[in-house]
Design an enzyme around this catalytic site. Sequence first.
Site, short mmCIF file in Angstrom:
data_model
loop_
_atom_site.label_atom_id
_atom_site.label_comp_id
_atom_site.label_asym_id
_atom_site.label_seq_id
_atom_site.Cartn_x
_atom_site.Cartn_y
_atom_site.Cartn_z
N ALA A 30 0.85 -1.19 0.00
CA ALA A 30 0.00 0.00 0.00
C ALA A 30 0.88 1.24 0.00
CB ALA A 30 -0.89 0.01 1.24
N MET A 31 0.24 2.39 -0.17
CA MET A 31 1.01 3.63 -0.30
C MET A 31 0.33 4.76 0.44
SD MET A 31 3.69 5.03 -1.41
CE MET A 31 4.02 6.73 -1.03
N GLU A 47 0.02 2.67 7.05
CA GLU A 47 -0.17 3.77 6.09
C GLU A 47 -0.72 5.00 6.80
OE1 GLU A 47 1.34 3.21 3.48
OE2 GLU A 47 1.40 1.03 3.63
N1 0A1 Z 1 5.78 3.59 1.24
C1 0A1 Z 1 5.02 2.37 1.10
C2 0A1 Z 1 5.69 1.31 0.32
C3 0A1 Z 1 5.75 1.41 -1.17
C4 0A1 Z 1 6.94 1.63 -1.82
C5 0A1 Z 1 7.03 1.61 -3.20
C6 0A1 Z 1 5.88 1.34 -3.93
O1 0A1 Z 1 5.89 1.24 -5.29
C7 0A1 Z 1 7.04 1.26 -6.03
C8 0A1 Z 1 4.69 1.15 -3.29
C9 0A1 Z 1 4.62 1.20 -1.91
C10 0A1 Z 1 4.82 1.79 2.47
O2 0A1 Z 1 5.78 1.69 3.24
O3 0A1 Z 1 3.74 1.42 2.79
ZN ZN Z 2 5.80 2.41 4.96
#
Ligand code: 0A1
Ligand code: ZN
Length: 882
Positions: free
Chosen positions: A268-269, A304
């Site tokens: 997820a993002m 998230e």
């Molecule tokens: N920041 C998100 C993780 C994430 C990283 C890269 C992505 O696509 C390339 C997608 C999600 C987390 O830590 O949840």
């Molecule tokens: Zn994260």
Amino acid sequence: MTQNSQVTYLKDYQVPDFIIETTDLDIRVGDEYTSVVARLKVRRNPASSEPSSELILQGGKGIKLQDVMMDGLILDESNYDLNGSELAIHQCPEAFELTTECLIQPQLNASLEGLYKSGGMYCTQCEAEGFRNITYYLDRPDALSVFTTRISAPKASYPILLANGNPVDQGDLENGEHYAVWHDPFPKPAYLFAMVAGDLVRQDDQFTTQSGRKVDLQIFVEAHNSHKCDHALASLKRSMLWDEQNYGREYDLDLFMIVAVDDFNMGAMENKGLNIFNSDCVLADPATSSDAMFERIEGIVAHEYFHNWSGNRVTCRDWFQLSLKEGFTVYRDAQYTADTYSAAVKRIDDVTVLRTHQFAEDASPMAHPIRPASYIEINNFYSVTVYEKGAEVVGMIHTLLGDDLFRKGSDLYFDRHDGQAVTTDDFVAAMSDASGINLDQFKYWYSQAGTPTLAVTDHYNAINNEYSLTVVQSTPATAECEVKLPFHLPLRVALLDTKGKELPLQLQGSEPVLGNNCVLNITQAQQTFIFEGIAEQPTPSLLRGFSAPVKLDYAYTEEQLLFLASKDQDGFCRWEACQRLLIEATERAMGFMSQASHYQLKDSLVTMLRTSLVDETLDPAMVAKLVQLPSEAYLAETQTIVDVDLIHTAREAIRLAIATALESELLYCYQRCHDTGVFSQTGKAIGQRALKNICLYYLNALDQALYQTMAQDQYALQANMTDVGAALHILIGHKNSELAAPLLADFYQRWQGDAQVVCQWFAMQCGASRPGLLGQVKALLDHNAFDIRNPNKVRSVVGSFIRSAINFHAVDGSGYAFVGDMILKLDGFNPMIAAGLAKPLGRFKRKTKDRQQLMVSQLQRLNQAELSKDVFEVVSKALSAS
Ligand code: 0A1
Ligand code: ZN
């Protein structure tokens, strides 16, 4: 040097030469082309060390630049340079407005980075460097800007138009089009940008913050999933309350949205106000999702959400600082789960992941510190090291500071850096400044890779009642650094008397009272601690709660382990003692290989397991952990030379021996925990399901019709996915492989319309711990339901196959060749997923010689091909270690 081998170094960091104060996007979704007009209000950055009048923006391969305008005037090609991935605007004034118009084709974007189409919906994934696939931009996390986003699209196909922040305008246009305008008042880097256009239904809820503001909570899903949103909404509300109560963090917009998409590279993002989730990490209902999936979803929703502060309000200066937000946020979500459910069980689960996967990464050619010093492709560093070891490092700071000072430290961090893009050094400085505790040496955890070993020896002096512990730390060399400086780490210990009571601790030469459970500050390569007033030889309970991510080497006797397994108050240490006994039994079985199937367990181990199984006063979830065999993957981690077949056979022998010795207890325990009443998701009910399914797993080692029938009946009951999945898993792994076939057919028939369950169906078959799976796995690639462009399906088939060690590591090399084929196929359109599959091929070091050769030759084969940066980095680093 080719484009692929270009390395980015932390030491080269420089602040950006320009600041983009505001970003106005006008995105017109069209069937063939989507047009993106970006109007940027730019000024020179006074903080830039080497000011330049040239503004360099990053752009992806798929962008077609149409126009560039500065302050309303069209620039001709003498004013800018466009070279593949960069747009350089010459001779920029102090402040100006830059407008670009680009065309993109999201429907062709299979890398799932940037704007892409998942099913019928448009969505985005911009972390880490995906925004540059949407428009030319300063695509770096320290470039914060206030975004306004206007989206227009055909209304009938895309009735829902979303972006970050608050909705400020919407309306109909000509030709069946409509538009929406969103404004996000919080400056943010481009990686947190998100937009969605689709035909979705909405589930609503509301949360009132501690200061009395009402926040609308909305989850958007495809209509057929509308019944699967309750758990995520409930989890979200619990997380919002928890963050207020535990970190004093309140949500800051009036709207918080979650969108579920089927095609997504990760879990997820955390995009500001508009989280985008892999459907599998947000949608749940008991018929289709197991208890473990419910728990995972709750953890991801919390993760998230918590990013809104640890990640969004305070973000990363550069991608080397990724653990700043990820380590801290994983730590926060783990605390949340521990507080909400069983703390001991959560700790055991996290330690299991860390020791199985992160320790393996630390010993691999891709080893890196939680703050890497260089990378070729940052996507390769969304790793268990940055996430899980990063969380352990934050946890150690908490242990060293104690609850109150840790909270003071996090308050200071958020206050001091709100609205900034900062470094892990800034995080540590806030913790240190707030607590007055020097963390200079502690910072080696950020710069040195590798798993330290703590060799502990002890001595009891009965004449002067002194007990001493000597701790020697050592860390193996890793690619980035040969010689390691000693780490500063907290070693939590207790000393138990013969009844298991924790003795009061008085450390020679330190403050008077330490309580019964103390934290020793380990700072040197070798240190001795002397405890005074110890009237009898104690049993040491070491590394309580797994207080540091290390390997503990203390020569526990069998008697001591049995004692700790029944008496230690510390849940982790109690479980660890059981695990050590089970590992030791498996190792003995490995030595007996030829008669392994007749292997006899020691009575003491049987008694220990029996005691746990029959104790109805214990938390069933904890009993399930205590009696569970270590996985083949963790067993492999504990061996100097990994022979996957031997590990598999020995583990099966132990399983059979336990089932034989404890058949009646296992059966009784199964029956007492098999609840056929109304489905419940209390901690107790979840624990009972876990325990009974372990009992059923053991019993089916006995190859008796009665237990097969029990598993078949449990499947037939269709009570919930935990029980159905466990029964099916047991039958798939059964010696009699015919048993599972009709149930697998029934399962597919029943659930073919639900992509989430179809993935489970793939995973169960492809990850089975039964030799000779490859033919079936290859056949499943041709199944109607398989789609190589969908990461969840690829993970369920190829990822699961890799986890089935006896198949991936088949001695004829067929498993490696298959994975090599899949990497090459995937690398053409989704490098991130391809590189994820390549990492296991690089882990050949401790494998048997024949396998090492086969793995290396597969890597060499990959190296001949034209590879993405992602796969190139993994393959080249592995080959240089060969
Ligand atoms: N920041 C998100 C993780 C994430 C990283 C890269 C992505 O696509 C390339 C997608 C999600 C987390 O830590 O949840
Ligand atoms: Zn994260």
